[in-house]
Scaffold this motif. Structure first.
Motif, PDB file in Angstrom:
ATOM      1  N   GLN A  25     -14.409   9.595  13.028  1.00  0.00           N
ATOM      2  CA  GLN A  25     -13.787  10.857  13.458  1.00  0.00           C
ATOM      3  C   GLN A  25     -14.820  11.676  14.222  1.00  0.00           C
ATOM      4  OE1 GLN A  25     -10.827  12.237  10.004  1.00  0.00           O
ATOM      5  NE2 GLN A  25     -12.855  11.751   9.226  1.00  0.00           N
ATOM      6  N   GLN A  26     -14.330  12.406  15.202  1.00  0.00           N
ATOM      7  CA  GLN A  26     -15.269  13.181  16.009  1.00  0.00           C
ATOM      8  C   GLN A  26     -15.044  14.685  15.855  1.00  0.00           C
ATOM      9  OE1 GLN A  26     -14.215  11.132  19.712  1.00  0.00           O
ATOM     10  NE2 GLN A  26     -16.327  10.441  19.840  1.00  0.00           N
ATOM     11  N   SER A  27     -13.768  15.077  16.036  1.00  0.00           N
ATOM     12  CA  SER A  27     -13.493  16.522  16.116  1.00  0.00           C
ATOM     13  C   SER A  27     -12.595  16.993  15.001  1.00  0.00           C
ATOM     14  CB  SER A  27     -12.798  16.843  17.434  1.00  0.00           C
ATOM     15  OG  SER A  27     -13.638  16.563  18.517  1.00  0.00           O
ATOM     16  N   ASN A  28     -12.659  18.227  14.755  1.00  0.00           N
ATOM     17  CA  ASN A  28     -11.728  19.002  13.978  1.00  0.00           C
ATOM     18  C   ASN A  28     -10.311  18.687  14.514  1.00  0.00           C
ATOM     19  OD1 ASN A  28     -10.494  21.312  12.913  1.00  0.00           O
ATOM     20  ND2 ASN A  28     -11.739  22.729  14.131  1.00  0.00           N
ATOM     21  N   PRO A  29      -9.454  18.020  13.730  1.00  0.00           N
ATOM     22  CA  PRO A  29      -8.173  17.555  14.299  1.00  0.00           C
ATOM     23  C   PRO A  29      -7.121  18.646  14.423  1.00  0.00           C
ATOM     24  CG  PRO A  29      -8.348  16.908  11.994  1.00  0.00           C
ATOM     25  CD  PRO A  29      -9.613  17.639  12.317  1.00  0.00           C
ATOM     26  N   SER A  30      -6.092  18.356  15.207  1.00  0.00           N
ATOM     27  CA  SER A  30      -4.980  19.298  15.346  1.00  0.00           C
ATOM     28  C   SER A  30      -4.144  19.283  14.070  1.00  0.00           C
ATOM     29  CB  SER A  30      -4.091  18.894  16.533  1.00  0.00           C
ATOM     30  OG  SER A  30      -2.816  19.475  16.371  1.00  0.00           O
ATOM     31  N   VAL A  31      -4.137  20.393  13.379  1.00  0.00           N
ATOM     32  CA  VAL A  31      -3.393  20.485  12.122  1.00  0.00           C
ATOM     33  C   VAL A  31      -1.881  20.429  12.383  1.00  0.00           C
ATOM     34  CG1 VAL A  31      -2.826  22.083  10.255  1.00  0.00           C
ATOM     35  CG2 VAL A  31      -5.208  21.641  10.841  1.00  0.00           C
ATOM     36  N   LEU A  32      -1.454  20.973  13.499  1.00  0.00           N
ATOM     37  CA  LEU A  32      -0.016  20.941  13.810  1.00  0.00           C
ATOM     38  C   LEU A  32       0.422  19.501  14.091  1.00  0.00           C
ATOM     39  CD1 LEU A  32       0.348  24.141  16.017  1.00  0.00           C
ATOM     40  CD2 LEU A  32       0.650  23.889  13.549  1.00  0.00           C
ATOM     41  N   ALA A  33      -0.406  18.760  14.826  1.00  0.00           N
ATOM     42  CA  ALA A  33      -0.085  17.346  15.079  1.00  0.00           C
ATOM     43  C   ALA A  33      -0.121  16.562  13.770  1.00  0.00           C
ATOM     44  CB  ALA A  33      -1.073  16.752  16.083  1.00  0.00           C
ATOM     45  N   GLY A  34      -1.065  16.905  12.904  1.00  0.00           N
ATOM     46  CA  GLY A  34      -1.161  16.228  11.608  1.00  0.00           C
ATOM     47  C   GLY A  34       0.064  16.510  10.752  1.00  0.00           C
ATOM     48  N   ALA A  35       0.526  17.756  10.753  1.00  0.00           N
ATOM     49  CA  ALA A  35       1.695  18.126   9.945  1.00  0.00           C
ATOM     50  C   ALA A  35       2.928  17.394  10.438  1.00  0.00           C
ATOM     51  CB  ALA A  35       1.905  19.637  10.008  1.00  0.00           C
ATOM     52  N   LYS A  84      13.301  15.977  10.349  1.00  0.00           N
ATOM     53  CA  LYS A  84      13.493  17.366   9.880  1.00  0.00           C
ATOM     54  C   LYS A  84      12.291  17.821   9.056  1.00  0.00           C
ATOM     55  CE  LYS A  84      18.519  16.927   9.901  1.00  0.00           C
ATOM     56  NZ  LYS A  84      19.733  16.622   9.120  1.00  0.00           N
ATOM     57  N   ARG A  85      11.724  16.875   8.305  1.00  0.00           N
ATOM     58  CA  ARG A  85      10.564  17.205   7.463  1.00  0.00           C
ATOM     59  C   ARG A  85       9.356  17.629   8.319  1.00  0.00           C
ATOM     60  NH1 ARG A  85       8.533  19.364   3.089  1.00  0.00           N
ATOM     61  NH2 ARG A  85       6.811  18.214   2.158  1.00  0.00           N
ATOM     62  N   SER A  86       9.234  17.042   9.515  1.00  0.00           N
ATOM     63  CA  SER A  86       8.111  17.425  10.385  1.00  0.00           C
ATOM     64  C   SER A  86       8.258  18.873  10.816  1.00  0.00           C
ATOM     65  CB  SER A  86       8.056  16.524  11.628  1.00  0.00           C
ATOM     66  OG  SER A  86       7.759  15.216  11.243  1.00  0.00           O
ATOM     67  N   ARG A  87       9.491  19.242  11.167  1.00  0.00           N
ATOM     68  CA  ARG A  87       9.697  20.635  11.589  1.00  0.00           C
ATOM     69  C   ARG A  87       9.300  21.577  10.443  1.00  0.00           C
ATOM     70  NH1 ARG A  87      14.774  22.131  15.044  1.00  0.00           N
ATOM     71  NH2 ARG A  87      15.975  21.300  13.337  1.00  0.00           N
ATOM     72  N   GLU A  88       9.708  21.213   9.228  1.00  0.00           N
ATOM     73  CA  GLU A  88       9.409  22.053   8.065  1.00  0.00           C
ATOM     74  C   GLU A  88       7.887  22.168   7.862  1.00  0.00           C
ATOM     75  OE1 GLU A  88      11.568  20.380   4.757  1.00  0.00           O
ATOM     76  OE2 GLU A  88      10.324  21.456   3.310  1.00  0.00           O
ATOM     77  N   LEU A  89       7.195  21.022   7.933  1.00  0.00           N
ATOM     78  CA  LEU A  89       5.750  21.050   7.676  1.00  0.00           C
ATOM     79  C   LEU A  89       4.983  21.771   8.791  1.00  0.00           C
ATOM     80  CD1 LEU A  89       4.990  17.522   6.121  1.00  0.00           C
ATOM     81  CD2 LEU A  89       5.351  19.702   4.978  1.00  0.00           C
ATOM     82  N   GLU A 143       6.031  10.731   5.439  1.00  0.00           N
ATOM     83  CA  GLU A 143       6.686  10.931   4.131  1.00  0.00           C
ATOM     84  C   GLU A 143       8.057  10.251   4.102  1.00  0.00           C
ATOM     85  OE1 GLU A 143       4.580  15.139   2.754  1.00  0.00           O
ATOM     86  OE2 GLU A 143       6.743  15.103   3.106  1.00  0.00           O
ATOM     87  N   VAL A 144       8.747  10.289   5.238  1.00  0.00           N
ATOM     88  CA  VAL A 144      10.062   9.627   5.307  1.00  0.00           C
ATOM     89  C   VAL A 144       9.888   8.104   5.182  1.00  0.00           C
ATOM     90  CG1 VAL A 144      12.139   9.287   6.696  1.00  0.00           C
ATOM     91  CG2 VAL A 144      10.991  11.504   6.733  1.00  0.00           C
ATOM     92  N   PHE A 145       8.872   7.556   5.856  1.00  0.00           N
ATOM     93  CA  PHE A 145       8.601   6.111   5.729  1.00  0.00           C
ATOM     94  C   PHE A 145       8.347   5.750   4.267  1.00  0.00           C
ATOM     95  CE2 PHE A 145       8.161   3.704   9.695  1.00  0.00           C
ATOM     96  CZ  PHE A 145       8.271   4.709  10.634  1.00  0.00           C
ATOM     97  N   LYS A 146       7.561   6.601   3.608  1.00  0.00           N
ATOM     98  CA  LYS A 146       7.194   6.312   2.222  1.00  0.00           C
ATOM     99  C   LYS A 146       8.443   6.340   1.341  1.00  0.00           C
ATOM    100  CE  LYS A 146       3.928   7.532  -1.300  1.00  0.00           C
ATOM    101  NZ  LYS A 146       2.894   8.378  -1.769  1.00  0.00           N
ATOM    102  N   GLU A 147       9.245   7.358   1.538  1.00  0.00           N
ATOM    103  CA  GLU A 147      10.455   7.494   0.730  1.00  0.00           C
ATOM    104  C   GLU A 147      11.416   6.327   0.967  1.00  0.00           C
ATOM    105  OE1 GLU A 147      13.659  10.854   0.028  1.00  0.00           O
ATOM    106  OE2 GLU A 147      11.899  11.559   1.141  1.00  0.00           O
ATOM    107  N   ALA A 148      11.445   5.833   2.190  1.00  0.00           N
ATOM    108  CA  ALA A 148      12.347   4.717   2.515  1.00  0.00           C
ATOM    109  C   ALA A 148      11.850   3.404   1.909  1.00  0.00           C
ATOM    110  CB  ALA A 148      12.489   4.579   4.022  1.00  0.00           C
ATOM    111  N   GLY A 149      10.605   3.399   1.394  1.00  0.00           N
ATOM    112  CA  GLY A 149      10.094   2.186   0.738  1.00  0.00           C
ATOM    113  C   GLY A 149       9.153   1.383   1.615  1.00  0.00           C
ATOM    114  N   GLY A 150       8.691   1.987   2.717  1.00  0.00           N
ATOM    115  CA  GLY A 150       7.704   1.296   3.560  1.00  0.00           C
ATOM    116  C   GLY A 150       8.335   0.256   4.471  1.00  0.00           C
TER     117      GLY A 150
END
Ligand SMILES: Cc1ncc(COP(=O)(O)O)c(C=O)c1O
Ligand SMILES: Nc1ccccc1C(=O)C[C@H](N)C(=O)O
Length: 461
Positions: free
Chosen positions: A312-322, A62-67, A329-336
């Motif tokens: 790195q070569q190119s200007n990355p896709s910001v949508l893919a990055g988000a 859900k967080r990905s959709r938000e970002l 962020e979910v992995f981090k919150e879960a404690g890795g």
């Protein structure tokens, strides 16, 4: 099938005591209705299906959709200004949020980690830098039946160096009648043939069998022989704990749409060990690998960022990055990886124990009579040699109807032709009840196929 009823209670209690069970709610799982689960009763059609296919494509966090929506809004309101606005947090700095979390997941320093591009492209990119065949040391050692994209990459790379793939690609096969490569056989090949091997490149986890290769010992043996060691971590990242820095791995590449839930075609990543910082400059340079301080001054001479991000070569896709960031962020919150691996070991063991109780389970493919229906598990039974995934070898030529039967019952795994169905219970969002449902659906599916009926023209009695 009484074992399945009694084990349902066990599944319920294991779910109740699962410390990370609340993370399931961070995901949008497909429903039985949306996957057209035709055998599921009307009152359960809007329940989540039993999604055991996160090893192929993770579901939507859900967080990905938000970002992603946030970035679309930033694009709408700022357009080109979004690259540098707000100051210090513009699109040009997006990787500063991603790389540290990714580095934790792979056991690396942030400077050794770059979220970028896609897996096969990153594999070619790093082979361009690290595969440097000479007249005596020119071979690539890999596993037989590596994922086809990797095989294509190896073949095209050796051809580009003017070599013959038959001679330059050394594929290791399991022993006759076995499904996995034995560690001792890999190490023996490296010690006997190491002086002719330029590059050792295995997958961390084999996509078909689910075997988790001994990354540390293979890396150590190969480096002792003077080889370069790279790993394709498509099925390992976010699935099993990794220590790429400490294991002294030279380089690694991965995708993030499986266990890392970044969405179809999501952003890949690469690791380059810091021991290479002083020795290896990016070969196929692009402006995004140029240090940020002077990148936009557009100097004619390339001055790479030290470490993996210099590749790195190119200007990355910001949508893919988000989208990837939402999941990280979910992995981090879960404690890795530690709590995830703990649950994963329990869940895969639970699924395996249910499957082994099935009346259709065969201890090995050779223990069934010709044409007899049933299944064997070809994933290693040793938990330290596998991740989440179990690969079921469907016997009797009926993989497709079994796969269809599972889907009709709301169980989504994936089929690997000719005869394997992969099931992967994933700790972030699957439950022990999902494992129970999958085992139950498999039992019901086999039972529904009858003992003497003909399936796809094959007699399966
Ligand atoms: C082991 C492995 N290597 C390579 C690939 C290809 O990845 P991509 O299509 O992102 O290049 C995949 C999956 O698609 C994979 O599982
Ligand atoms: N079958 C696919 C269809 C579409 C896109 C990717 C795949 C994959 O195979 C992904 C991955 N390499 C996997 O082992 O599942």
């Amino acid at each position: 099938m009484s074992f399945l009823s009694s084990d349902k209670a066990l599944a319920t209690s294991l779910d109740a005591e699962d410390p990370i069970r609340s993370f399931r709610d961070r995901f949008v799982l497909p429903t039985n209705r949306s996957v057209s689960a035709s055998e599921v009763s009307a009152d359960h059609l809007d329940d989540p299906c039993t999604y055991l296919c996160g090893n192929s494509l993770g579901p939507l966090p859900k967080r990905s959709r938000e970002l992603v929506l946030n970035e679309l809004d930033r694009w709408a309101s700022l357009a080109v200004e979004g690259h540098f606005t707000p100051k210090g947090h513009g699109w040009v700095e997006q990787m500063d949020d991603l790389n540290p979390i990714m580095a934790e997941l792979i056991g690396a320093k942030t400077s050794e980690t770059a979220c970028m591009s896609t897996l096969t492209a990153n594999l070619h990119l790093l082979m361009g830098s690290f595969y440097k065949p000479t007249s005596t040391r020119y071979k690539i050692l890999c596993e037989t039946k590596a994922f086809p994209s990797d095989q294509y990459a190896f073949t095209s790379q050796v051809i580009a160096h003017g070599l013959d793939p038959q001679d330059a690609i050394l594929e290791l096969h399991p022993r006759p009648g076995e499904y996995h490569l034995r560690e001792e056989d890999i190490l023996k090949t490296i010690s006997e043939q190491g002086s002719s091997i330029a590059l050792v490149l295995f997958s961390g986890i084999q996509y078909y069998t689910g075997q988790f290769f001994p990354i540390k010992s293979v890396t150590e043996a190969a480096i002792a022989q003077g080889c370069i060691v790279g790993w394709d971590l498509a099925h390992a990242v976010g699935n099993v704990p990794l220590q790429l820095h400490d294991w002294n791995v030279d380089f690694a590449v991965w995708c993030s749409y499986k266990y890392l839930n970044s969405g179809p075609g999501g952003m890949g990543g690469l690791f380059v060990h810091e021991k290479w910082d002083a020795k290896e400059s990016p070969r196929s340079a692009g402006w995004w690998g140029h240090t940020l301080d002077s990148r936009f001054a557009m100097p004619p001479t390339f001055s790479p960022i030290l470490g993996a991000q210099g590749f790195q070569q190119s200007n990355p896709s910001v949508l893919a990055g988000a989208s990837l960031l939402g999941s990280l962020e979910v992995f981090k919150e879960a404690g890795g990886m530690k709590p995830l691996r703990e649950k994963s070991l329990k869940m895969t063991h639970f699924l395996e124990s249910l499957l082994r109780k099935s009346s259709y389970f065969k201890p090995s493919s050779s223990s069934s009579k010709e044409g007899e229906k049933g299944f064997a598990i070809i994933t290693p039974s040793d938990p330290s040699s596998r991740g989440c995934q179990l690969s079921l070898l469907i016997l009797g030529g009926i993989m497709q109807p079994v796969f269809d039967g599972l889907k009709a019952r709301g169980v989504i795994g994936d089929e690997r032709k000719p005869d394997v169905i992969r099931l992967a219970p994933i700790p972030l969002y699957n439950t022990f009840e999902d494992c129970w449902k999958a085992a139950r659906a498999l039992e019901d599916t086999f039972a529904s196929l009858g003992s003497t009926e003909s399936v796809n023209g094959l007699k399966i009695a």
